[in-house]
Design a protein around this motif. Structure first.
Motif, PDB file in Angstrom:
ATOM      1  N   ILE A  80       0.922  -1.161   0.123  1.00  0.00           N
ATOM      2  CA  ILE A  80       0.023   0.070   0.128  1.00  0.00           C
ATOM      3  C   ILE A  80       0.985   1.292   0.086  1.00  0.00           C
ATOM      4  CG2 ILE A  80      -1.473   1.406   1.276  1.00  0.00           C
ATOM      5  CD1 ILE A  80      -2.577  -1.412   2.187  1.00  0.00           C
ATOM      6  N   ASN A  81       1.969   1.206   0.951  1.00  0.00           N
ATOM      7  CA  ASN A  81       2.834   2.482   0.847  1.00  0.00           C
ATOM      8  C   ASN A  81       3.506   2.617  -0.409  1.00  0.00           C
ATOM      9  OD1 ASN A  81       3.981   4.265   2.538  1.00  0.00           O
ATOM     10  ND2 ASN A  81       5.863   3.301   2.178  1.00  0.00           N
ATOM     11  N   ASP A  82       3.900   1.589  -1.312  1.00  0.00           N
ATOM     12  CA  ASP A  82       4.453   1.529  -2.288  1.00  0.00           C
ATOM     13  C   ASP A  82       3.413   2.045  -3.400  1.00  0.00           C
ATOM     14  OD1 ASP A  82       6.797   0.662  -1.517  1.00  0.00           O
ATOM     15  OD2 ASP A  82       6.492  -1.602  -2.317  1.00  0.00           O
ATOM     16  N   GLN A  83       2.332   1.651  -3.327  1.00  0.00           N
ATOM     17  CA  GLN A  83       1.203   2.206  -4.403  1.00  0.00           C
ATOM     18  C   GLN A  83       0.821   3.770  -3.978  1.00  0.00           C
ATOM     19  OE1 GLN A  83      -2.192  -0.286  -3.148  1.00  0.00           O
ATOM     20  NE2 GLN A  83      -1.230  -1.836  -4.063  1.00  0.00           N
ATOM     21  N   HIS A  84       1.348   4.479  -3.100  1.00  0.00           N
ATOM     22  CA  HIS A  84       1.533   5.714  -2.870  1.00  0.00           C
ATOM     23  C   HIS A  84       2.638   6.471  -2.883  1.00  0.00           C
ATOM     24  CE1 HIS A  84      -2.503   4.287  -1.314  1.00  0.00           C
ATOM     25  NE2 HIS A  84      -2.945   5.423  -1.874  1.00  0.00           N
ATOM     26  N   ASP A  85       3.524   5.804  -3.764  1.00  0.00           N
ATOM     27  CA  ASP A  85       4.706   6.546  -4.139  1.00  0.00           C
ATOM     28  C   ASP A  85       5.762   6.421  -2.646  1.00  0.00           C
ATOM     29  OD1 ASP A  85       4.238   6.897  -6.425  1.00  0.00           O
ATOM     30  OD2 ASP A  85       3.212   8.826  -6.243  1.00  0.00           O
TER      31      ASP A  85
END
Length: 133
Positions: A80-85
């Motif tokens: 999730i963190n990765d999906q939000h850059d």
């Protein structure tokens, strides 16, 4: 079950929207909706809900089962963190998420300090092996 951090964040977004609508907050001073977009809130809720379900399904869990549940939620939160850059969870959110995981385990009867000690970890280090956020 302990309150999810995402509920607190969602409540903050709603409160800010009320203040904007009432004219007691200017658009320039509003930041909550940008900090906590719906996509972050919804996917975080989903991940924490799955974690809660996995804990609820464990009866007298082994250490391996507990760590497997922790690993799954941490990896989900990493994604999730990765999906939000890489900016979905900042310092405050990271601390809230770690406290939530600890409290959720405690609520399920798991002695988190004892579990951590058996592996040479501090209480708040049980997510560190997998956590990127």
């Amino acid at each position: 079950m302990t309150e999810r951090p995402s509920k607190h964040w969602r409540d903050g977004v709603a409160e800010e929207a009320r203040k904007l609508a009432a004219g007691t907050l200017t658009v320039e001073d509003a930041f909550m909706a940008d900090l906590y977009p719906v996509s972050l809130l919804d996917t975080t809720d989903d991940a924490l809900g799955s974690f809660e379900s996995s804990l609820g399904a464990l009866c007298n869990p082994s250490d391996d089962e507990v760590f497997a549940a922790v690993q799954r939620v941490v990896l989900d939160l990493n994604a999730i963190n990765d999906q939000h850059d890489g900016a979905g969870y900042e310092t405050g959110e990271r601390e809230e998420l770690c406290q939530y995981i600890d409290q959720a385990l405690t609520d399920c009867g798991i002695d988190v300090p004892a579990l951590a000690a058996r592996y040479g970890l501090g209480r708040y280090e049980i997510t560190d092996e997998w956590r990127d956020w």
